[in-house]
Motif scaffolding. Structure first.
Motif, PDB file in Angstrom:
ATOM      1  N   LEU A 206      42.394  39.730  43.040  1.00 12.14           N
ATOM      2  CA  LEU A 206      40.824  39.759  43.321  1.00 12.14           C
ATOM      3  C   LEU A 206      40.441  41.237  43.866  1.00 12.14           C
ATOM      4  CD1 LEU A 206      37.855  38.764  44.827  1.00 12.14           C
ATOM      5  CD2 LEU A 206      39.534  37.912  47.407  1.00 12.14           C
ATOM      6  N   ASN A 207      39.294  41.617  43.580  1.00 18.11           N
ATOM      7  CA  ASN A 207      39.319  43.122  44.249  1.00 18.11           C
ATOM      8  C   ASN A 207      37.906  42.964  45.032  1.00 18.11           C
ATOM      9  OD1 ASN A 207      39.397  46.245  45.222  1.00 18.11           O
ATOM     10  ND2 ASN A 207      37.092  46.196  43.698  1.00 18.11           N
ATOM     11  N   LEU A 208      38.080  43.762  46.290  1.00 18.45           N
ATOM     12  CA  LEU A 208      36.584  43.516  47.225  1.00 18.45           C
ATOM     13  C   LEU A 208      35.959  44.925  47.596  1.00 18.45           C
ATOM     14  CD1 LEU A 208      37.657  41.000  49.886  1.00 18.45           C
ATOM     15  CD2 LEU A 208      36.383  40.008  47.835  1.00 18.45           C
ATOM     16  N   GLY A 209      35.826  45.153  46.829  1.00 16.44           N
ATOM     17  CA  GLY A 209      34.806  46.237  46.655  1.00 16.44           C
ATOM     18  C   GLY A 209      33.416  46.153  46.834  1.00 16.44           C
ATOM     19  N   GLY A 210      32.105  47.096  46.844  1.00 18.22           N
ATOM     20  CA  GLY A 210      31.005  46.701  47.220  1.00 18.22           C
ATOM     21  C   GLY A 210      30.635  45.096  46.004  1.00 18.22           C
ATOM     22  N   ILE A 211      31.438  45.141  44.878  1.00 15.04           N
ATOM     23  CA  ILE A 211      31.732  44.164  44.428  1.00 15.04           C
ATOM     24  C   ILE A 211      32.572  43.510  44.258  1.00 15.04           C
ATOM     25  CG2 ILE A 211      30.635  43.012  41.768  1.00 15.04           C
ATOM     26  CD1 ILE A 211      28.198  44.115  43.320  1.00 15.04           C
ATOM     27  N   ALA A 212      32.900  42.075  43.720  1.00 13.57           N
ATOM     28  CA  ALA A 212      34.249  41.244  44.303  1.00 13.57           C
ATOM     29  C   ALA A 212      33.887  40.948  42.304  1.00 13.57           C
ATOM     30  CB  ALA A 212      33.539  40.182  44.869  1.00 13.57           C
TER      31      ALA A 212
ATOM     32  N   VAL B 163      37.565  31.702  42.401  1.00 15.63           N
ATOM     33  CA  VAL B 163      39.268  31.153  42.491  1.00 15.63           C
ATOM     34  C   VAL B 163      39.563  30.060  42.376  1.00 15.63           C
ATOM     35  CG1 VAL B 163      40.762  31.694  44.046  1.00 15.63           C
ATOM     36  CG2 VAL B 163      39.518  33.508  43.935  1.00 15.63           C
ATOM     37  N   ARG B 164      38.452  29.289  42.302  1.00 17.46           N
ATOM     38  CA  ARG B 164      38.684  27.287  42.688  1.00 17.46           C
ATOM     39  C   ARG B 164      38.952  27.537  40.804  1.00 17.46           C
ATOM     40  NH1 ARG B 164      36.377  26.579  47.562  1.00 17.46           N
ATOM     41  NH2 ARG B 164      34.137  26.503  46.265  1.00 17.46           N
ATOM     42  N   ALA B 165      37.668  28.032  40.249  1.00 19.46           N
ATOM     43  CA  ALA B 165      37.037  27.677  38.908  1.00 19.46           C
ATOM     44  C   ALA B 165      38.534  28.436  37.742  1.00 19.46           C
ATOM     45  CB  ALA B 165      35.671  28.239  38.309  1.00 19.46           C
ATOM     46  N   ALA B 166      38.912  28.716  38.366  1.00 19.89           N
ATOM     47  CA  ALA B 166      40.059  29.531  37.036  1.00 19.89           C
ATOM     48  C   ALA B 166      41.603  29.249  38.054  1.00 19.89           C
ATOM     49  CB  ALA B 166      41.013  31.251  38.544  1.00 19.89           C
ATOM     50  N   GLY B 167      41.835  28.139  38.682  1.00 14.44           N
ATOM     51  CA  GLY B 167      42.948  27.160  39.092  1.00 14.44           C
ATOM     52  C   GLY B 167      43.503  27.986  39.789  1.00 14.44           C
ATOM     53  N   ALA B 168      43.535  28.490  40.439  1.00 17.35           N
ATOM     54  CA  ALA B 168      44.695  29.647  41.302  1.00 17.35           C
ATOM     55  C   ALA B 168      45.676  29.038  42.185  1.00 17.35           C
ATOM     56  CB  ALA B 168      43.565  31.107  42.133  1.00 17.35           C
ATOM     57  N   THR B 169      46.711  29.504  41.883  1.00 21.42           N
ATOM     58  CA  THR B 169      47.690  29.132  43.509  1.00 21.42           C
ATOM     59  C   THR B 169      48.087  29.854  43.898  1.00 21.42           C
ATOM     60  OG1 THR B 169      49.987  29.949  41.639  1.00 21.42           O
ATOM     61  CG2 THR B 169      48.702  27.641  41.595  1.00 21.42           C
ATOM     62  N   GLU B 170      47.471  31.447  44.184  1.00 18.98           N
ATOM     63  CA  GLU B 170      47.343  32.168  45.188  1.00 18.98           C
ATOM     64  C   GLU B 170      46.560  33.122  44.559  1.00 18.98           C
ATOM     65  OE1 GLU B 170      51.114  34.817  45.649  1.00 18.98           O
ATOM     66  OE2 GLU B 170      51.293  34.346  43.494  1.00 18.98           O
ATOM     67  N   VAL B 171      46.075  33.963  45.911  1.00 20.91           N
ATOM     68  CA  VAL B 171      45.097  35.737  45.550  1.00 20.91           C
ATOM     69  C   VAL B 171      45.992  36.485  46.183  1.00 20.91           C
ATOM     70  CG1 VAL B 171      42.753  35.914  46.032  1.00 20.91           C
ATOM     71  CG2 VAL B 171      43.139  33.524  45.534  1.00 20.91           C
ATOM     72  N   LEU B 172      45.844  37.564  45.520  1.00 25.86           N
ATOM     73  CA  LEU B 172      46.406  38.753  46.285  1.00 25.86           C
ATOM     74  C   LEU B 172      45.295  39.129  45.799  1.00 25.86           C
ATOM     75  CD1 LEU B 172      49.370  38.574  43.167  1.00 25.86           C
ATOM     76  CD2 LEU B 172      49.636  38.020  45.894  1.00 25.86           C
ATOM     77  N   ALA B 173      44.542  39.785  47.146  1.00 22.73           N
ATOM     78  CA  ALA B 173      43.516  40.592  47.471  1.00 22.73           C
ATOM     79  C   ALA B 173      43.880  42.272  47.328  1.00 22.73           C
ATOM     80  CB  ALA B 173      42.814  40.157  48.610  1.00 22.73           C
ATOM     81  N   SER B 174      43.027  43.575  47.035  1.00 22.40           N
ATOM     82  CA  SER B 174      43.069  44.321  47.363  1.00 22.40           C
ATOM     83  C   SER B 174      41.178  44.755  47.732  1.00 22.40           C
ATOM     84  CB  SER B 174      43.652  45.454  46.184  1.00 22.40           C
ATOM     85  OG  SER B 174      42.232  44.953  45.126  1.00 22.40           O
ATOM     86  N   GLY B 175      40.635  46.313  47.811  1.00 22.73           N
ATOM     87  CA  GLY B 175      39.749  46.637  48.095  1.00 22.73           C
ATOM     88  C   GLY B 175      39.679  46.704  49.603  1.00 22.73           C
ATOM     89  N   GLY B 176      38.320  47.560  49.644  1.00 24.71           N
ATOM     90  CA  GLY B 176      37.457  47.255  51.379  1.00 24.71           C
ATOM     91  C   GLY B 176      37.507  46.419  52.167  1.00 24.71           C
ATOM     92  N   GLY B 177      37.286  45.378  52.149  1.00 21.04           N
ATOM     93  CA  GLY B 177      36.927  43.756  51.922  1.00 21.04           C
ATOM     94  C   GLY B 177      37.972  43.894  52.844  1.00 21.04           C
TER      95      GLY B 177
ATOM     96  N   LEU C 236      35.434  38.423  57.248  1.00 22.12           N
ATOM     97  CA  LEU C 236      35.370  37.927  55.273  1.00 22.12           C
ATOM     98  C   LEU C 236      36.642  37.529  55.281  1.00 22.12           C
ATOM     99  CD1 LEU C 236      33.967  38.156  52.974  1.00 22.12           C
ATOM    100  CD2 LEU C 236      35.186  40.642  52.928  1.00 22.12           C
ATOM    101  N   MET C 237      38.013  38.500  55.562  1.00 15.76           N
ATOM    102  CA  MET C 237      38.966  37.584  55.157  1.00 15.76           C
ATOM    103  C   MET C 237      38.733  35.787  54.990  1.00 15.76           C
ATOM    104  SD  MET C 237      40.557  39.673  53.175  1.00 15.76           S
ATOM    105  CE  MET C 237      42.005  39.202  52.564  1.00 15.76           C
TER     106      MET C 237
ATOM    107  N   GLY D 116      34.374  43.570  60.936  1.00 11.20           N
ATOM    108  CA  GLY D 116      33.896  42.830  60.808  1.00 11.20           C
ATOM    109  C   GLY D 116      33.603  42.219  61.970  1.00 11.20           C
ATOM    110  N   GLU D 117      33.021  42.319  62.823  1.00 11.05           N
ATOM    111  CA  GLU D 117      32.484  42.175  64.532  1.00 11.05           C
ATOM    112  C   GLU D 117      31.793  41.595  64.143  1.00 11.05           C
ATOM    113  OE1 GLU D 117      32.686  45.916  66.486  1.00 11.05           O
ATOM    114  OE2 GLU D 117      34.763  46.485  66.773  1.00 11.05           O
ATOM    115  N   LEU D 118      30.345  42.113  63.330  1.00 13.74           N
ATOM    116  CA  LEU D 118      29.367  41.957  64.173  1.00 13.74           C
ATOM    117  C   LEU D 118      29.238  39.988  63.528  1.00 13.74           C
ATOM    118  CD1 LEU D 118      26.498  44.440  62.666  1.00 13.74           C
ATOM    119  CD2 LEU D 118      26.555  43.463  64.945  1.00 13.74           C
ATOM    120  N   ALA D 119      30.011  39.724  61.819  1.00 10.18           N
ATOM    121  CA  ALA D 119      29.780  39.244  61.388  1.00 10.18           C
ATOM    122  C   ALA D 119      30.922  37.948  62.196  1.00 10.18           C
ATOM    123  CB  ALA D 119      30.726  38.817  59.647  1.00 10.18           C
ATOM    124  N   ALA D 120      31.824  38.201  63.148  1.00 11.10           N
ATOM    125  CA  ALA D 120      32.373  37.516  63.968  1.00 11.10           C
ATOM    126  C   ALA D 120      31.108  37.006  65.512  1.00 11.10           C
ATOM    127  CB  ALA D 120      33.566  38.422  64.582  1.00 11.10           C
TER     128      ALA D 120
END
Length: 398
Positions: free
Chosen positions: A164-170, A282-296, A302-303, A211-215
């Motif tokens: 998973l890449n979390l940039g401007g777009i995921a 992620v669920r549609a892909a049947g994932a068993t784990e997510v390996l995330a990168s990017g600014g997000g 968000l995490m 993530g202070e505003l979202a929190a």
């Protein structure tokens, strides 16, 4: 090698240096470090002003192409000096995406600027650039191009890992080649901070720090339902999107009737939107784990929301846990794509982009030595280089 990248958030140019060694069917990547340099305020402002849906001129495009090329060149020179001890052999430059032309679900064209001649002139090195158009010409979406690198990297891990890449777009990549943009990651969050907060309006670079505003905010159910009605989410893969769709004017339209909402509530709702749309993919892909990168990944709110949506059965880890720094992953990935191009090897997966066939990507700008590519002898040129099937990070853990 040096990989240069600036994503849809256009917050900085990342220059990632790697050493790449082909060992049978394994491509061994040794990270050498990352230099990240922000655009100066005037250039960032000029770029933001020119991006869709704003109108621009060819004169503006020419100036931006030159100025961004010079900024990329400065980053490459610094990376060669500081990270490669002056021994870099090739530069791979993604450039800055300014438009992705999509009509009726099909990508018709794509434009990345940052003239590579400036990079070649400043470094003396050959430059591979303009990666996306060849895939588009072959009927593909031109994105996400890192899917081949992700597949090579994920190969051999147990279960069904999803990158998973979390940039401007995921965007996500699954081991079976499924790869697509899920929707906004930070694009709408950044737009809300810029438009709805005094700090954001005063800053050239606005985002929800830590993530202070979202929190602090509360998710607004009715606004979230309106946002989830976006038709893009229901389109089948392969698909791709960008700030041509998820831009500040899009946000303003979505907020009509909700003008009284506090900024933190809007940001919390947009953060939940990202978590929901990513989790669904992620669920549609049947994932068993997510390996995330990017600014997000640097946004704890968000995490936390993403982990909440996926539950304990699908752990979310940072790519750093496997030895691949999340902040550098995309620049490293384009270094790998440049390596493949230099050896005449394809850099796309048709199942990921929808192209008719794999393609060797990019255009080559010669360095001072002319058209000779680094690290290739005459014998190498006569003997085809085998396509690697696995990417191994030197010292990879987990």
């Amino acid at each position: 090698m040096i990989g240069l990248m600036s994503g849809t958030s256009y917050d900085a140019i990342d220059a990632g240096a790697v050493d790449l060694d082909l060992d049978g069917d394994r491509l061994v990547l040794t990270p050498l470090g990352l230099i990240s340099r922000g655009y100066d305020d005037a250039l960032r402002s000029a770029l933001a002003t020119a991006l869709p849906p704003a109108a621009t001129t060819l004169a503006d495009v020419c100036r931006l192409d030159t100025l961004i090329g010079q900024a990329f060149a400065a980053a490459a020179v610094e990376a060669d000096r500081e990270l490669c001890d002056g021994r870099a052999e090739l530069v791979a430059s993604h450039g800055q995406t300014v438009y992705h032309w999509v009509a009726d679900g099909q990508v018709r064209g794509t434009l990345q600027i940052g003239q590579p001649a400036w990079i070649a002139e400043a470094t003396g090195l050959p430059v591979v650039a303009d990666f996306r158009p060849r895939d588009v010409a072959a009927g593909g979406q031109g994105a996400p191009l890192v899917s081949l690198v992700d597949q090579m990297w994920l190969r051999g891990r147990p279960g069904t890992p999803v990158a998973l890449n979390l940039g401007g777009i995921a965007n996500i990549t699954a081991p079976d080649g499924t790869a697509y943009d899920t929707g906004p990651a930070n694009a709408l969050i950044d737009a809300a901070v810029r438009e709805l907060t005094p700090e954001g309006r005063a800053a050239h670079l606005a985002y929800d720090r830590e993530g202070e505003l979202a929190a602090r905010g509360t998710v607004h159910g009715e606004l979230l339902a309106r946002l989830l009605d976006e038709p893009y989410y229901a389109l089948p893969a392969p698909k791709t999107t960008g700030k041509e769709l998820f831009h500040p004017a899009y946000l303003r339209q979505a907020l009509r009737g909700f003008e009284g909402l506090a900024a933190e509530d809007v940001v919390a709702t947009l953060t939940r939107l990202t978590a929901l749309t990513v989790a669904a993919a992620v669920r549609a892909a049947g994932a068993t784990e997510v390996l995330a990168s990017g600014g997000g990944v640097r946004n704890p709110a968000l995490m936390a929301m993403l982990r909440e949506e996926l539950g304990p059965s699908v752990p979310v880890r940072r790519s750093d846990d496997l030895g691949l720094p999340s902040a550098a992953k995309e620049s490293y990935a384009f270094a790998v794509l440049g390596f493949l191009t230099a050896h005449g090897l394809p850099g796309t997966v048709p199942a990921s982009t929808g192209a008719r066939h794999p393609s060797v990507l990019g255009s080559l700008t010669p360095g001072r030595a002319g058209l000779r590519l680094p690290g290739l002898t005459d014998t190498d040129r006569e003997t085809p280089v085998p396509m690697p099937t696995r990417l191994v990070v030197d010292g990879q853990r987990g």
